[in-house]
Design an enzyme around this catalytic site. Structure first.
Site, PDB file in Angstrom:
ATOM      1  N   ASP A   4      -4.423   4.572   2.462  1.00 16.71           N
ATOM      2  CA  ASP A   4      -4.758   3.168   2.497  1.00 16.71           C
ATOM      3  C   ASP A   4      -5.451   2.689   3.687  1.00 16.71           C
ATOM      4  O   ASP A   4      -5.403   1.380   3.718  1.00 16.71           O
ATOM      5  CB  ASP A   4      -3.675   2.367   1.860  1.00 16.71           C
ATOM      6  CG  ASP A   4      -2.521   2.143   2.578  1.00 16.71           C
ATOM      7  OD1 ASP A   4      -2.283   3.195   3.495  1.00 16.71           O
ATOM      8  OD2 ASP A   4      -1.757   1.169   2.607  1.00 16.71           O
ATOM      9  N   GLU A   5      -5.604   3.351   4.408  1.00 16.73           N
ATOM     10  CA  GLU A   5      -5.817   2.843   6.160  1.00 16.73           C
ATOM     11  C   GLU A   5      -6.670   3.941   6.847  1.00 16.73           C
ATOM     12  O   GLU A   5      -6.555   5.174   6.755  1.00 16.73           O
ATOM     13  CB  GLU A   5      -4.543   2.985   6.872  1.00 16.73           C
ATOM     14  CG  GLU A   5      -4.596   2.009   8.238  1.00 16.73           C
ATOM     15  CD  GLU A   5      -3.156   1.913   8.941  1.00 16.73           C
ATOM     16  OE1 GLU A   5      -3.047   1.498   9.656  1.00 16.73           O
ATOM     17  OE2 GLU A   5      -1.939   2.586   8.106  1.00 16.73           O
TER      18      GLU A   5
END
Length: 487
Positions: A105-106
């Site tokens: 998610d990053e």
């Protein structure tokens, strides 16, 4: 440091929990906790509603239940999270050839390398449009930080949460960093933070004023020099497109300590198989097998064995892990086991010994089966014996993990709300629907079966031409430091 804020950092907001809320209409706006649900479970992600009650990542689930007893507690669905992550990373890849994923998610993105931004205004536009694209394609929100360095871009995205955008104008870095706590800087963990606090340094301004020599004296040359540079807002690390994984591993924490040596070995072999599955999914092979054992007293032992060459053969990895286990004393009980492979390569060395081992195991299994059949004492297997010893609640939890997808031949798609005492409770609803009805079934209901996750957005917007044709910006908090704010 760049003269324009063209390094972008994207961080999806409460990713696992947000994906669960988007998938389950009845959980929208309610506290959701994703993680291990057993007595030794740990929170992976908590929704913002749960965070307001004091729940946070890495907290023991038992403590989270005391703080938020009415929250929904769900087992992670990594298949769904990886699918959504792939969608997000595909959008990032359209902005630049230099995308550096840090996790599901990053990621960092070099907008300048992609030719889509060269100043503050164009960087801001791309950040806004990226957030709009992610929301349209996945239904989820992400926060964006824009700055002239990776460190500041990451700090900016954290300050922008949730669902916002923060742009740090070059030249204003020190002004922004000065009042922040020292823990905001990369590499400053609890131990270093406490050490600096005892020396009277609690803010980034304190570090900058202390000077390089004093920081070197306190924390050593390598760390002290980099710490002083970061305190001044200096960071020249490039965005790196390829980050080679150094290892592949899996591990499990057990709700009850394992004492049976046969059960411990069975679990090690199972973990070795899962590890090889991940290894093959990444199209890699490895040369060194690592076993991790955390015992009843929290002492952790690691053992490793280096093979003659890289392999992705499950038999080779299982046998190596089993050999390593023989050298570990598990008398008092085992609370965690892990199997990993390091020394990764892009090729596999053929292993004739592994093939011979496969044949030997097959022959031994056939002989055992034949012997058992002859004397009428055929063993039904460790798995059946273990299942017979487990309580109905534990067995149901394994068969129907809370939050996971199911399908009923009559009622359609749903998800498990809970299970126990031979029953499983299911809420039947799909993404985009109104909250659905709840029904309870026997755990062995023939019409009920596990299912794959459904897409979070049924008809995602067409972004096939993006970013050449920019979509309209969606509303959300957008701000900047050192420049004029955008609405």
């Amino acid at each position: 440091m760049r003269a324009a804020p063209t390094i972008l950092h994207l961080d999806m907001d409460a990713f696992y929990a947000s994906a669960e809320q988007a998938s389950k209409p009845s959980l929208r706006g309610k506290p959701v906790v994703v993680g291990g649900l057993g007595p030794r479970g740990v929170v992976a992600t908590a929704s913002y509603e749960a965070r307001r009650l004091g729940v946070h990542s890495a907290m023991p689930t038992a403590q989270a239940r005391r703080l938020a007893p009415n929250a929904a507690y769900l087992v992670p669905r990594f298949a769904l999270y990886r699918t959504v992550s792939d969608q997000v990373m595909e959008l990032l890849g359209r902005l630049s050839p230099l995308v550096e994923p840090l996790s599901l998610d990053e990621a960092f993105v070099d907008l300048e390398a992609g030719g889509v931004a060269d100043d503050s205004e164009s960087a801001r536009v791309m950040g806004e449009q990226l957030r709009a694209a992610i929301h349209a394609v996945t239904g989820l929100s992400g926060s964006v930080g824009l700055a002239g360095s990776k460190m500041l871009a990451k700090i900016a995205s954290e300050e922008a949460k949730p669902d916002g955008l923060l742009l740090i104008e070059p030249g204003t870095e020190r002004e922004l960093l000065a009042p922040m706590p020292v823990r905001i800087l990369p590499g400053v963990g609890p131990a270093t933070g406490d050490h600096l606090r005892r020396a009277g340094m609690t803010t980034v301004h304190d570090l900058a004023e202390a000077g390089e020599a004093e920081l070197v004296r306190l924390v050593g040359r390598a760390h002290g020099v980099s710490l002083h540079r970061m305190a001044l807002g200096l960071d020249d690390r490039p965005v790196v497109a390829e980050r080679d994984a150094k290892s592949v591993s899996v591990e499990d924490t057990f709700d009850i300590d394992l004492h049976d040596r046969v059960r411990v070995r069975t679990e090690v072999e199972r973990l070795a198989g899962r590890c090889v599955e991940r290894l093959r999914a990444a199209e890699r092979s490895g040369r060194t097998v690592v076993l991790k054992v955390r015992r009843y007293d929290f002492s952790t032992l690691t053992r490793s064995e280096t093979l003659r060459g890289p392999t992705d053969d499950p038999t080779v990895v299982r046998e190596a892990a089993a050999r390593l286990l023989e050298a570990v004393d598990t008398t008092g009980g085992v609370r965690l086991l892990g199997v990993g492979v390091t020394g990764l390569a892009d090729f596999t060395q053929e292993d004739l010994f592994a093939q011979a081992a496969d044949a030997r195991h097959a022959a031994e299994a056939e002989a055992q089966e034949s012997t058992a059949a002859d004397d009428g004492t055929m063993d039904t297997g460790a798995a059946v014996e273990e299942a017979a010893q487990e309580s109905a609640e534990l067995l149901a939890a394994r068969l129907w993990p809370a939050g996971h997808d199911v399908r009923h031949e009559t009622h359609g798609h749903g998800w498990v709300q809970g299970s126990g005492v031979g029953r499983v409770t299911v809420r039947f609803e799909e993404p985009g629907d109104e909250p659905g009805r709840v029904r309870t079934f026997r755990v062995d209901d023939p019409e009920l079966s596990p299912a794959d996750p459904l897409p979070l957005v049924r008809d995602p917007a067409d972004y096939s031409s993006w970013p050449a044709s920019l979509p309209k910006s969606r509303s959300g908090p957008v701000s900047s430091v050192g420049g004029e704010s955008s609405p």
